[in-house]
Design a protein around this motif. Structure first.
Motif, mmCIF file in Angstrom:
data_model
loop_
_atom_site.group_PDB
_atom_site.id
_atom_site.type_symbol
_atom_site.label_atom_id
_atom_site.label_comp_id
_atom_site.label_asym_id
_atom_site.label_seq_id
_atom_site.Cartn_x
_atom_site.Cartn_y
_atom_site.Cartn_z
ATOM 1 N N CYS A 26 0.811 -1.209 0.000
ATOM 2 C CA CYS A 26 0.000 0.000 0.000
ATOM 3 C C CYS A 26 0.845 1.259 0.000
ATOM 4 C CB CYS A 26 -0.928 0.015 1.213
ATOM 5 S SG CYS A 26 -0.056 0.149 2.782
ATOM 6 N N LEU A 27 2.168 1.133 0.102
ATOM 7 C CA LEU A 27 3.017 2.311 0.188
ATOM 8 C C LEU A 27 3.780 2.564 -1.098
ATOM 9 C CD1 LEU A 27 4.451 2.047 3.785
ATOM 10 C CD2 LEU A 27 2.445 3.237 2.964
ATOM 11 N N SER A 28 3.215 2.140 -2.223
ATOM 12 C CA SER A 28 3.897 2.385 -3.484
ATOM 13 C C SER A 28 4.006 3.874 -3.765
ATOM 14 C CB SER A 28 3.148 1.695 -4.630
ATOM 15 O OG SER A 28 1.800 2.140 -4.668
ATOM 16 N N ASP A 29 3.081 4.656 -3.233
ATOM 17 C CA ASP A 29 3.141 6.109 -3.370
ATOM 18 C C ASP A 29 3.603 6.682 -2.041
ATOM 19 O OD1 ASP A 29 2.831 8.785 -3.753
ATOM 20 O OD2 ASP A 29 0.875 8.639 -4.717
ATOM 21 N N LEU A 30 4.913 6.965 -1.919
ATOM 22 C CA LEU A 30 5.473 7.427 -0.649
ATOM 23 C C LEU A 30 5.135 8.878 -0.362
ATOM 24 C CD1 LEU A 30 8.972 5.702 -0.623
ATOM 25 C CD2 LEU A 30 6.899 5.048 0.585
ATOM 26 N N ALA A 31 4.504 9.566 -1.321
ATOM 27 C CA ALA A 31 4.132 10.962 -1.070
ATOM 28 C C ALA A 31 3.161 11.053 0.099
ATOM 29 C CB ALA A 31 3.510 11.576 -2.320
ATOM 30 N N ILE A 32 2.247 10.108 0.200
ATOM 31 C CA ILE A 32 1.285 10.130 1.295
ATOM 32 C C ILE A 32 1.993 9.881 2.618
ATOM 33 C CG2 ILE A 32 -0.777 9.025 2.222
ATOM 34 C CD1 ILE A 32 -1.214 10.737 -0.255
ATOM 35 N N TYR A 33 2.967 8.982 2.590
ATOM 36 C CA TYR A 33 3.748 8.706 3.803
ATOM 37 C C TYR A 33 4.444 9.975 4.284
ATOM 38 C CZ TYR A 33 7.920 7.323 6.363
ATOM 39 O OH TYR A 33 8.933 7.239 7.270
ATOM 40 N N SER A 34 5.124 10.673 3.371
ATOM 41 C CA SER A 34 5.854 11.866 3.776
ATOM 42 C C SER A 34 4.906 12.994 4.167
ATOM 43 C CB SER A 34 6.781 12.323 2.643
ATOM 44 O OG SER A 34 6.029 12.598 1.480
ATOM 45 N N THR A 35 3.758 13.095 3.494
ATOM 46 C CA THR A 35 2.791 14.137 3.839
ATOM 47 C C THR A 35 2.248 13.918 5.242
ATOM 48 O OG1 THR A 35 2.143 14.366 1.524
ATOM 49 C CG2 THR A 35 0.623 15.229 3.165
ATOM 50 N N PHE A 36 1.932 12.666 5.555
ATOM 51 C CA PHE A 36 1.422 12.344 6.886
ATOM 52 C C PHE A 36 2.451 12.711 7.942
ATOM 53 C CE2 PHE A 36 1.526 8.928 10.173
ATOM 54 C CZ PHE A 36 0.415 9.324 10.880
ATOM 55 N N HIS A 37 3.712 12.374 7.662
ATOM 56 C CA HIS A 37 4.771 12.672 8.617
ATOM 57 C C HIS A 37 4.994 14.175 8.723
ATOM 58 C CE1 HIS A 37 8.861 13.065 10.192
ATOM 59 N NE2 HIS A 37 8.662 11.899 10.758
ATOM 60 N N GLY A 38 4.960 14.868 7.562
ATOM 61 C CA GLY A 38 5.257 16.295 7.569
ATOM 62 C C GLY A 38 4.161 17.139 8.186
ATOM 63 N N TYR A 39 2.902 16.834 7.853
ATOM 64 C CA TYR A 39 1.797 17.640 8.361
ATOM 65 C C TYR A 39 1.344 17.219 9.758
ATOM 66 C CZ TYR A 39 0.925 19.993 3.923
ATOM 67 O OH TYR A 39 1.032 20.779 2.811
ATOM 68 N N ARG A 40 1.863 16.075 10.245
ATOM 69 C CA ARG A 40 1.464 15.573 11.557
ATOM 70 C C ARG A 40 -0.059 15.567 11.662
ATOM 71 N NH1 ARG A 40 5.851 15.043 14.499
ATOM 72 N NH2 ARG A 40 4.662 14.614 16.379
ATOM 73 N N VAL A 41 -0.676 14.829 10.726
ATOM 74 C CA VAL A 41 -2.132 14.802 10.604
ATOM 75 C C VAL A 41 -2.760 14.240 11.871
ATOM 76 C CG1 VAL A 41 -4.044 13.940 9.228
ATOM 77 C CG2 VAL A 41 -1.870 14.457 8.145
ATOM 78 N N HIS A 42 -3.877 14.841 12.315
ATOM 79 C CA HIS A 42 -4.546 14.398 13.530
ATOM 80 C C HIS A 42 -5.750 13.518 13.210
ATOM 81 C CE1 HIS A 42 -2.018 16.682 16.257
ATOM 82 N NE2 HIS A 42 -2.029 17.634 15.356
ATOM 83 N N LYS A 43 -6.629 13.338 14.154
ATOM 84 C CA LYS A 43 -7.666 12.317 14.063
ATOM 85 C C LYS A 43 -8.476 12.379 12.771
ATOM 86 C CE LYS A 43 -8.220 12.134 19.081
ATOM 87 N NZ LYS A 43 -9.148 12.320 20.210
ATOM 88 N N THR A 44 -8.765 13.557 12.275
ATOM 89 C CA THR A 44 -9.640 13.663 11.108
ATOM 90 C C THR A 44 -8.919 13.361 9.806
ATOM 91 O OG1 THR A 44 -9.142 16.020 10.977
ATOM 92 C CG2 THR A 44 -11.106 15.385 12.207
ATOM 93 N N ASP B 207 -7.675 14.803 7.515
ATOM 94 C CA ASP B 207 -7.651 15.727 6.394
ATOM 95 C C ASP B 207 -7.015 17.063 6.745
ATOM 96 O OD1 ASP B 207 -11.193 16.665 6.623
ATOM 97 O OD2 ASP B 207 -9.590 16.533 8.105
ATOM 98 N N GLY B 208 -6.478 17.204 7.959
ATOM 99 C CA GLY B 208 -5.795 18.440 8.274
ATOM 100 C C GLY B 208 -4.542 18.576 7.431
ATOM 101 N N GLY B 209 -4.467 19.591 6.594
ATOM 102 C CA GLY B 209 -3.299 19.791 5.751
ATOM 103 C C GLY B 209 -3.430 19.169 4.377
ATOM 104 N N PHE B 210 -4.335 18.231 4.178
ATOM 105 C CA PHE B 210 -4.516 17.634 2.862
ATOM 106 C C PHE B 210 -5.321 18.567 1.971
ATOM 107 C CE2 PHE B 210 -4.045 13.080 4.543
ATOM 108 C CZ PHE B 210 -2.728 13.037 4.133
ATOM 109 N N ALA B 211 -4.972 18.579 0.705
ATOM 110 C CA ALA B 211 -5.705 19.391 -0.274
ATOM 111 C C ALA B 211 -5.587 18.719 -1.632
ATOM 112 C CB ALA B 211 -5.137 20.811 -0.332
#
Length: 246
Positions: free
Chosen positions: A12-30, A32-36
């Protein structure tokens, strides 16, 4: 027990952009904080909507939770804020927080019979990556706080490759130096690791052949008996007295 590499190599991690975005934005429970939605600056073939990013993030966190069922699934899937946060949760659960003594355990890593050399390399690399100093560890170096997260340096990577070779066979580093002397004039040991991996079986076979020859010579020398001098019987030739004729 899984490692960060296991997570990153999951399907499921073939697209590492999501991995780095999650780490960078420190996304919380919802989530979608920081996602666009991706804009025109992203190639159309690679563009993703906010919903797609959230879905991929949920898939990634679910995969991590599958690797560690002992931890509450909601703790990882709904309450985590970063990969580091997940790691800290797992370390807290098992009671193996990183300390200065943790690095000494590197000496306990050995090459297990039947283990693939590449598996040994991955174990060594995972240990080193997990031991790199981070500013949130609370560990000091020469009485100074760590201000920046440590990166894997070329020298440390070379040392890791050297350790890997020595654990596989004590004579392997010497053979590598002889065989790849020309390449090593301008490249680091870690740089030629792919070439070494491809030739590893033939290199080990060469070492085994050399060892067999040495063992044979030693065996012959050990069981060789000194030749006894053969003493030929001596024949005494007596003078015969010729009869005198008068």
């Amino acid at each position: 027990m899984w490692s960060l590499q296991d997570i990153q190599e999951a399907p499921c991690l073939s697209d590492l952009a999501i991995y780095s975005t999650f780490h960078g934005y420190r996304v919380h429970k919802t989530y979608d904080g920081g996602f666009a939605n991706d804009g025109k600056e992203v190639p159309e073939a690679n563009r993703k909507t906010r919903e797609q990013k959230v879905s991929m993030l949920e898939l990634m966190l679910g995969q991590i939770a599958n690797y560690c069922p002992i931890i509450s699934r909601n703790t990882i899937v709904k309450n985590s804020t970063s990969i580091d946060n997940i790691w800290q949760t797992i370390r807290l659960h098992y009671g193996f927080q990183i300390t200065g003594a943790h690095f000494v355990d590197f000496d306990a890593i050995h090459y297990d019979p039947g283990e693939r050399p590449e598996d040994l390399y991955q174990r060594l690399m995972a240990f080193i990556e997990d031991s790199l100093l981070r500013k949130d560890m609370g560990i000091t170096h020469h009485d100074e706080d760590i201000e920046d997260d440590e990166e894997l340096s070329p020298t440390l990577e070379n040392l890791l490759i050297l350790t890997w070779l020595r654990l596989i066979h004590p004579e392997l580093p010497k053979l590598i130096k002889q065989r790849y002397g020309t390449e090593l004039r301008a490249r680091t040991l870690a740089s030629i690791k792919p070439e070494i991996s491809q030739a590893l079986e033939s290199l080990l076979e060469e070492l085994r052949t050399t060892e067999d020859a040495k063992s044979m010579r030693a065996a012959v020398k050990r069981f060789r008996f000194p030749l006894k001098l053969q003493i030929m019987p001596t024949v005494q030739i007596s003078r015969t007295t010729r009869p005198s004729f008068s």
